[in-house]
Design an enzyme around this catalytic site. Structure first.
Site, short mmCIF file in Angstrom:
data_model
loop_
_atom_site.label_atom_id
_atom_site.label_comp_id
_atom_site.label_asym_id
_atom_site.label_seq_id
_atom_site.Cartn_x
_atom_site.Cartn_y
_atom_site.Cartn_z
N HIS A 113 7.34 11.96 29.00
CA HIS A 113 5.89 12.01 29.08
C HIS A 113 5.37 13.38 29.51
O HIS A 113 4.20 13.69 29.33
CB HIS A 113 5.35 10.90 30.01
CG HIS A 113 5.59 11.12 31.47
ND1 HIS A 113 6.62 10.50 32.17
CD2 HIS A 113 4.95 11.89 32.39
CE1 HIS A 113 6.57 10.86 33.43
NE2 HIS A 113 5.57 11.71 33.60
N ASP A 143 12.04 7.56 28.53
CA ASP A 143 11.21 8.57 29.20
C ASP A 143 12.05 9.76 29.65
O ASP A 143 11.89 10.27 30.76
CB ASP A 143 10.45 7.98 30.38
CG ASP A 143 9.24 8.84 30.78
OD1 ASP A 143 8.89 9.75 30.00
OD2 ASP A 143 8.69 8.63 31.87
N GLY A 216 3.17 15.66 39.06
CA GLY A 216 3.81 16.97 38.95
C GLY A 216 5.27 16.92 39.31
O GLY A 216 6.06 17.78 38.93
N ASN A 217 5.66 15.88 40.09
CA ASN A 217 7.08 15.66 40.42
C ASN A 217 7.85 15.07 39.25
O ASN A 217 9.09 15.04 39.27
CB ASN A 217 7.22 14.72 41.61
CG ASN A 217 7.30 15.46 42.94
OD1 ASN A 217 6.42 15.34 43.76
ND2 ASN A 217 8.36 16.24 43.14
N SER A 218 7.15 14.56 38.24
CA SER A 218 7.82 13.91 37.12
C SER A 218 8.84 14.86 36.50
O SER A 218 8.51 15.99 36.15
CB SER A 218 6.81 13.49 36.05
OG SER A 218 6.00 12.45 36.51
N GLY A 275 25.54 -5.69 18.60
CA GLY A 275 25.02 -6.63 17.61
C GLY A 275 24.57 -7.95 18.17
O GLY A 275 24.70 -8.99 17.51
#
Length: 472
Positions: A113, A143, A216-218, A275
């Site tokens: 993101h 992500d 901002g830590n992401s 599967g």
């Protein structure tokens, strides 16, 4: 009656030392153990050496994209057209996050993101150096994204640790760039190790920590006391936008698998395939199956000729454990499978008619299927600008489409196309258009090329069916 130790087998340790060790958390048996800090001197210990060792490998990630400006109501006015022209210039949309260098050649892990839709991604080091980057791999369902930067010298790195070794209560550090103020380090403990269904992404197996994580830590690093990366900070639970002590990180074992995939040349993370489809066991199912409590992953479907069918798995079986690790939920099984390499052998413990049955199977690469060709829909229709392909197990895995892999799916969409304006999404399965059953990408292209202003179509998204009639 216990036999006494011989004199030469008794460790030379006085009673005071033994009591001290017991107070600190146990006798020293040669195994690493966790204990409470003992005494004022230990309470005054600093994380500074650990931060100095790991922080240089945590970077800032700047992503930017050009987006079309909204049309002005004055554009049709000749006066404004004379002075300002007919086209509004595109505006630049930017985002800021963090990343972690995990290989000295310049491999950087961050969140998907952070770089979503970016035309340009730059990476800034803590020492002020800045580098352009190339996106090697991105996976929205996890992500996670892997970037590549180039330099004249090896880059500082953080080694990837074993996130499965984390225990609730372990000390951790979160390093990143919250609110763009600059590199920041916070400390806390591991609050939980297998959080599921928290609504962050399709991935459902997170480390929870109370170390302060803010916007901002992401993409930043979650570090253990050995200086190893144990998680990629991803999201927080917050009512105000700031940290309230509930943060989530993607486990490092998942990160290791994604990095290995990027190093192997793949532009998306390819999960091992067995599967079989799974669903959660609820209280009613558990009672019907004679289980003391809801746990495990219920087999709902088996793909013909798959490793699951070869191993003898059946719909109605419940997976209780994988490689002797208990499985509490399908998300946990998905995580355990994803962290194993293609070609690896695994053992599953199944519950069938009240008996536990062990089975062994080999993890395979999902089959491509007979028709892997992708077709871009052109012309004047709601589907114009969509790239479509017939579903196969591998494409279904890539698009995170659950259930049987039959039909034609939208693979990608031009952001400025009619398909994007009408809200189609990658992963949508087109079932019929204007009464024509869609069984191949070519059939959809022919149906979308009809000369008509009225469109009736049926799509399937996330297991739900939608029918639409519109004039275009």
């Amino acid at each position: 009656m216990a036999l006494p130790l011989k004199a030469e087998e008794t460790p030379a340790q006085d009673l005071g030392s033994i009591l001290t060790d017991l107070l600190r958390g146990g006798l020293d048996t040669g195994e690493p153990h966790r204990r409470l800090p003992f005494g004022r001197s230990e309470m005054q210990l600093s994380f500074a050496p650990l931060v100095a060792e790991t922080a240089p490998a945590v970077v800032n990630v700047y992503a930017s994209a050009q987006v079309s400006a909204r049309p002005s109501p004055f554009l049709s006015d000749p006066f404004f057209e004379h002075f300002f022209g007919q086209q509004m210039p595109p505006r630049v949309q930017s985002s800021l996050g963090s990343g972690v260098i995990v290989d000295e050649s310049g491999l950087v892990v961050t969140n998907f993101h952070v770089i979503r839709g970016a035309d340009e991604v730059k990476v800034a080091m803590s020492d002020g150096r800045e580098f352009a980057s190339t996106i090697l791999l991105k996976d929205e369902s996890l992500d996670l994204a892997v970037l590549k930067i180039e330099g004249d010298q090896p880059f500082p790195t953080v080694g990837i640790g074993d996130s499965d070794a984390l225990l609730v209560g372990d000390l951790v550090l979160a390093i990143g760039n919250p609110f763009g103020v600059g590199q920041t380090t916070t400390s806390g403990i591991v609050s939980a190790v297998a959080r599921t269904h928290i609504g962050i992404s399709d991935f459902g197996f997170f480390i929870q920590t109370d170390a302060a994580i803010n916007p901002g830590n992401s993409g930043g690093a979650l570090i253990n006391m050995a200086g190893e990366l144990v998680g990629i900070n991803t999201a927080i639970y917050s009512r105000s936008g700031g940290s309230i002590g509930i943060g989530f990180a993607i486990p490092a074992n998942m990160v290791r698998a994604v990095v290995a995939s990027a190093q192997g040349g793949s532009d998306f993370f390819e999960r091992p395939w067995i599967g079989a489809n799974f669903e959660a066991v609820d209280a009613q199912m558990a009672e019907a199956l004679g289980m003391p409590r809801p746990t495990g992953a219920l087999v709902s479907d088996i793909y013909p000729g798959s490793p699951a069918e070869i191993a003898g798995m059946r719909p109605g079986d419940v997976v209780l454990a994988m490689n002797a690790t208990r499985i509490e939920h399908p998300d946990a099984l998905d995580y355990r499978l994803a962290t194993r390499p293609i070609g690896a052998e695994i053992s599953l413990t199944l519950l069938r008619q009240g008996e536990e049955i062990p089975v062994a199977l080999e993890l395979m690469r999902a089959p491509e299927g007979a028709a892997a060709a992708e077709v871009v829909i052109e012309g004047n229709s709601p589907f114009a600008g969509a790239k479509v392909a017939a579903l196969s197990p591998r494409l279904a895995q890539r698009l995170r489409v659950a259930g049987r892999t039959e039909g034609v799916a939208i693979v990608d969409i031009d952001r400025s196309s009619a398909a994007a304006q009408f809200g189609f999404q990658p992963g949508d399965i087109v079932r019929d258009v204007n009464g024509i059953a869609i069984d191949s990408a070519e059939t959809l292209a022919r149906a979308a090329g009809e000369e008509t202003r009225w469109w009736r179509f049926t799509i399937e998204r996330n297991g739900q069916t939608f029918r639409q009639v519109l004039r275009f």
